[in-house]
Write an enzyme that holds these catalytic residues in place. Structure first.
Site, PDB file in Angstrom:
ATOM      1  N   ASP A  25       0.917  -1.256  -0.053  1.00  0.00           N
ATOM      2  CA  ASP A  25       0.156   0.223  -0.360  1.00  0.00           C
ATOM      3  C   ASP A  25       0.776   1.039   0.274  1.00  0.00           C
ATOM      4  O   ASP A  25       1.087   1.412   1.200  1.00  0.00           O
ATOM      5  CB  ASP A  25      -1.039   0.175   1.025  1.00  0.00           C
ATOM      6  CG  ASP A  25      -1.814   1.352   1.287  1.00  0.00           C
ATOM      7  OD1 ASP A  25      -2.003   1.894   0.515  1.00  0.00           O
ATOM      8  OD2 ASP A  25      -2.166   1.306   2.645  1.00  0.00           O
ATOM      9  N   LYS A  88       2.619  11.402  -3.291  1.00  0.00           N
ATOM     10  CA  LYS A  88       2.376  10.925  -4.196  1.00  0.00           C
ATOM     11  C   LYS A  88       0.975  11.602  -4.507  1.00  0.00           C
ATOM     12  O   LYS A  88       1.037  11.150  -5.848  1.00  0.00           O
ATOM     13  CB  LYS A  88       1.081  10.150  -2.929  1.00  0.00           C
ATOM     14  CG  LYS A  88       0.310   8.589  -3.895  1.00  0.00           C
ATOM     15  CD  LYS A  88      -0.108   8.180  -2.787  1.00  0.00           C
ATOM     16  CE  LYS A  88      -1.186   7.091  -3.486  1.00  0.00           C
ATOM     17  NZ  LYS A  88      -1.993   5.903  -2.695  1.00  0.00           N
ATOM     18  N   GLU A 197      -7.331   0.877  -4.164  1.00  0.00           N
ATOM     19  CA  GLU A 197      -6.781   0.665  -2.860  1.00  0.00           C
ATOM     20  C   GLU A 197      -8.605   0.272  -1.772  1.00  0.00           C
ATOM     21  O   GLU A 197      -8.576  -0.372  -0.995  1.00  0.00           O
ATOM     22  CB  GLU A 197      -6.999   2.065  -2.315  1.00  0.00           C
ATOM     23  CG  GLU A 197      -4.920   2.127  -2.389  1.00  0.00           C
ATOM     24  CD  GLU A 197      -5.071   3.802  -2.445  1.00  0.00           C
ATOM     25  OE1 GLU A 197      -5.889   4.749  -1.833  1.00  0.00           O
ATOM     26  OE2 GLU A 197      -3.654   3.959  -2.712  1.00  0.00           O
ATOM     27  N   ASP A 217     -13.244   5.057   1.226  1.00  0.00           N
ATOM     28  CA  ASP A 217     -11.706   5.200   1.695  1.00  0.00           C
ATOM     29  C   ASP A 217     -11.302   6.437   2.400  1.00  0.00           C
ATOM     30  O   ASP A 217     -11.351   7.069   0.813  1.00  0.00           O
ATOM     31  CB  ASP A 217     -11.213   4.465   0.235  1.00  0.00           C
ATOM     32  CG  ASP A 217      -9.013   3.865   0.885  1.00  0.00           C
ATOM     33  OD1 ASP A 217      -9.064   4.581   2.211  1.00  0.00           O
ATOM     34  OD2 ASP A 217      -8.942   3.743   0.334  1.00  0.00           O
TER      35      ASP A 217
END
Lengths: 615, 193
Positions: A25, A88, A197, A217
């Site tokens: 992850d 990211k 994800e 999420d």
């Protein structure tokens, strides 16, 4: 399903090969890695037993460190270093896009925008792209695996030593996915698949009952919501939505701004933001806390964070509308991501949906564990689930008047192929520009440009006579390739989408060569994949297919493939042949065995369709 | 530049699911469809050829799995789309869909004008008006599907097995219009949120 798993002899792992199956992850604020240890899917912790690795990369003159900042002492301030967080947010983005983002998300490091496609961060070791910086985080995770399983140097350099599934936000676009892929390659990981994800979380959340589930999420930097229908071992995503710029970070920022607006004598600083972040965390367990001697209450946080939580709820509404579902049909809402620890978020969801959100799984770890579950499925026949995901954003082509014609609408199941036929507008038009776009808006300028390419040397025909078939294929990783073919001449142009932003193939190769850690074997095979190895593998595959399914070919086909196969085997033994000659044989064998491969697959499908077992 | 376009591979969509050779499945009768049955077939076929099952196989096999799986999704999507499925069914039943453009349908034209005007009046952000519009479109759609179903049933029961081409074109034209407008309405919904 297991019956279909055919491992070719040449590719099956040798007994002395140590192969690790990993789930990663790669998060905005934290990253995790999972593997099976002592028979149990486990998050691999560092030597201090920390499961979470801070997604922070620190460059100094001679070192690159990843993780929590260890430089608390003042003297270290004298050393030159650059600390990079939240990379990211910037991966797979062009200079212009990063520049625009920075106005919303200021960072403490400086960027260089001399390459419009590939912005870079200034570090004591020179300019580094987001891909390179991310690859350091992946390397640090890989090191955890090496430490946990005592992998020796010989095995580390095997090209497929690290069989990895990496998760990305469902709402990542093509360029961001490509960039993540590249980062993994540079870090010496063999990527089995990129999965979304929320989908990964679904695999590991441990829900038992069949039905429709919403996965909420809410991570450090991104928000994703997916609707997944579970039917025994089949997980089918029906819709997904999200926002790649919405996360716990934004709550920190909003709360900081709230604080500054209330207490005018304070100055914005990263220290203040840090304190506010701590305050946010303590407010999820207590009612009040102190920051710089000022009392902050739960209500204060609620007030500051409300607009951000609201945005996530809007996304949920959009998700249900896209899937044409209502809350009463939903079996459960699964909470994933660190930001769902906040009672405020839980309350808001309960109120909006009339569901009690499910918090049974560790919100930080469940995504990495889901990635591991998928990696295991792909490498062994013991795990039998089927995961069907969707493409998050519509894909289309530019048409007349600067409008976008959608070819693959959002929430289409992947992998998918879609073809459409276009024609020329002018007499004797000799070229056609194909501009591929991603996004939901109708105008080209509002969508993200993925690639432009030209189909040249069209036959001189009257307007409207030429037939140009454009084929879009999105694979199971969510990566796009486009092929265009002029049908009367069979002239073909195909591209694996080379994103308008990001690394070029050359840049990636250079980075691969530079990276010390990358499996040497794989660099070799990538740089000049010896045609002999390829030929040997193909021969093996053909022999295998023939032994099983000779009956699918008629006499002349069989004769032809056997002839080429014979020739191929002779060539393999003949050391005098040069690379070009070998390549020709490989191409020949591929072409003549293609029908067999296709028919074997179709056969398998037909068998599945006529069989009595019902999924 | 794009003067005309057409979907490819619709015929193979039926073939993909063996629908012609297995008529007992009754997957298609006029416009309606047993979606659950189609889905079960789709998932079963997907389980057999999904690329996830071939991660360790030779590249050639990986490629053909990826292609088969992608084709299957395409076929499934086309068959689950009401308009595309009806188009395919009419095409296979020998109805000349090209005729639709040469024979003007004045009633359809008027309906279209009316709906376009209605949509033009909806202010950005007026969710209620959008929902009303959706309802209206849904109504036209279900009526068209019902009519098409009846046309199909007629061919099954009457002596004369051929379809009433003109009526088919009429209802197909309405379906096509609804599908276009629904896409516009949904897009507006999407852009608001």
């Amino acid at each position: 399903m297991a019956l279909m798993q055919i491992a070719e002899p040449g590719q099956s792992p040798q007994p002395h090969d140590k192969q690790l199956v990993l789930g990663i992850d790669l998060g905005t604020t934290h990253s995790l890695i999972a593997a099976v240890k002592n028979g149990q899917p486990t998050i691999l912790a560092d030597q201090h037993n920390h499961a979470l690795l801070e997604s922070r990369v620190i460059y100094s003159k001679n070192t690159v460190e990843v993780g929590a900042s260890s430089r608390s002492e003042q003297q270290c301030e004298e050393l030159e270093y650059v600390e990079i967080t939240s990379i990211k947010r910037f991966i797979g983005r062009s200079s212009a896009e990063v520049l625009e983002l920075l106005s919303q998300y200021p960072v403490s490091y400086t960027w260089d925008f001399s390459d419009p496609k590939l912005p870079k961060v200034k570090t004591p070791q020179g300019l580094k792209s987001a891909v390179e910086i991310s690859s350091h985080i992946l390397l640090a995770l890989r090191q955890r695996a090496i430490d946990h399983f005592n992998i020796d140097d010989v095995n580390i350099n095997k090209s497929k030593a690290f069989q990895t599934v990496i998760t990305v936000p469902a709402y990542f676009d093509d360029a961001q996915r490509q960039a993540t892929y590249s980062a993994a390659k540079i870090a010496g990981l063999h990527v089995l698949r990129l999965i979304n994800e929320p989908t990964a979380a679904m695999l590991a959340f441990g829900v038992v009952n069949n039905g429709q589930y919403v996965i909420y999420d809410f991570g450090g930097g991104t928000f994703d919501a997916s609707l997944v229908s579970k039917s025994d071992d089949i997980y089918e995503v029906t819709a997904t939505t999200g926002n790649t710029f919405l996360g716990g970070d934004d709550i920190d920022e909003a709360f900081t701004q709230w604080f500054l607006a209330r207490y005018l004598d304070t100055q914005y600083s990263s220290h203040l933001r840090y304190l506010i972040r701590e305050a946010k965390q303590s407010l999820s367990v207590s009612d009040e806390t102190l920051v710089l001697d000022k009392l902050l209450t739960k209500e204060n946080l609620q007030q500051a964070a409300e607009p951000i939580v609201r945005k996530t709820l809007d996304c949920l509404e959009r998700l249900l509308r896209d899937a044409q579902q209502s809350w009463s049909n939903i079996q459960g809402i699964l909470m994933v991501g660190g930001s769902t620890r906040s009672p405020m978020v839980i309350d808001a969801i309960s109120q909006a949906t009339n569901h009690v959100p499910k918090q049974e799984a560790n919100p930080d770890e469940v995504v990495a564990l889901g990635a591991l579950a998928q990696a295991r499925k792909m490498t062994s026949s013991d795990v039998e689930h089927l995961l069907l995901d969707v493409c998050p954003l519509s894909l289309g082509l530019e048409t007349m008047g600067g409008l976008v014609e959608k070819i693959i609408p959002r929430n289409t199941p992947i992998p998918i192929t879609r073809e459409q036929i276009f024609t020329t507008q002018k007499n004797h038009q000799s070229a056609l520009l194909i501009h591929v776009l991603q996004g939901e808006r109708e105008r080209v300028t509002d969508c993200r440009s993925l690639a432009r390419f030209e189909l040249r040397d069209l036959p001189p025909l009257a307007a409207g006579v030429a037939r140009i078939q454009v084929q879009f294929t999105m694979d199971a990783d969510g990566l796009l390739s486009v092929q265009a073919k002029e049908l009367s001449t069979q002239k073909q142009t195909s591209i694996k989408i080379q994103p308008s932003q990001g690394l070029t193939e050359d840049q990636l190769l250079t980075l691969l060569k530079e990276s010390q850690t990358y499996g040497q074997e794989d660099v070799m095979s990538r740089m000049h994949m010896t045609s002999k190895v390829e030929l040997a593998r193909l021969i093996e595959a053909c022999d295998f297919a023939l032994a099983e399914d000779k009956c699918l070919l008629d006499e002349p086909e069989l004769a032809s493939i056997e002839e080429v196969l014979m020739l191929a085997k002779q060539s393999l033994a003949d050391d005098a042949l040069n690379r070009q000659q070998l390549d020709t044989i490989v191409a020949q064998l591929k072409a003549s065995s293609e029908p067999l491969a296709e028919r074997r697959m179709n056969n398998a499908i037909q068998k599945a369709l006529t069989g009595t077992s019902i999924y | 530049m794009w003067l005309w376009r057409e979907f490819y591979g619709l015929k193979s969509a039926f073939e993909q699911f063996n629908l012609q050779s297995a008529p007992s499945l009754q997957l298609i009768s006029g416009g309606s469809l047993n979606t659950l049955q189609l889905k079960a077939l789709y998932l079963r076929a997907q389980a057999a050829c999904h690329p996830d099952n071939f991660a360790l196989s030779h590249q050639q096999q990986k490629d053909s799995a990826a292609r088969a799986s992608a084709r299957l999704t395409q076929a499934y999507k086309l068959l689950s789309d009401d308009l595309e499925r009806v188009r395919l069914w009419l095409d296979l039943s020998g109805v000349d869909l090209e005729q639709r453009t040469t024979v003007p349908d004045m009633a359809l034209f008027e309906l279209q004008m009316e709906l376009n005007e209605l949509l033009g009046q909806v202010k950005l952000g007026d969710l209620k008006a959008l929902s009303l519009m959706e309802q209206k479109l849904e109504q036209i759609k279900s009526q068209s599907m019902l009519e098409l179903d009846q046309l199909y049933t007629l061919t099954q029961t009457s002596e004369n097995k051929s379809l009433d081409q003109k009526a088919c074109l009429q209802w197909f034209g309405r379906l096509a219009m609804v599908s276009r407008l629904t896409a516009q309405v949904q897009n507006r919904h999407y852009l608001i949120s």
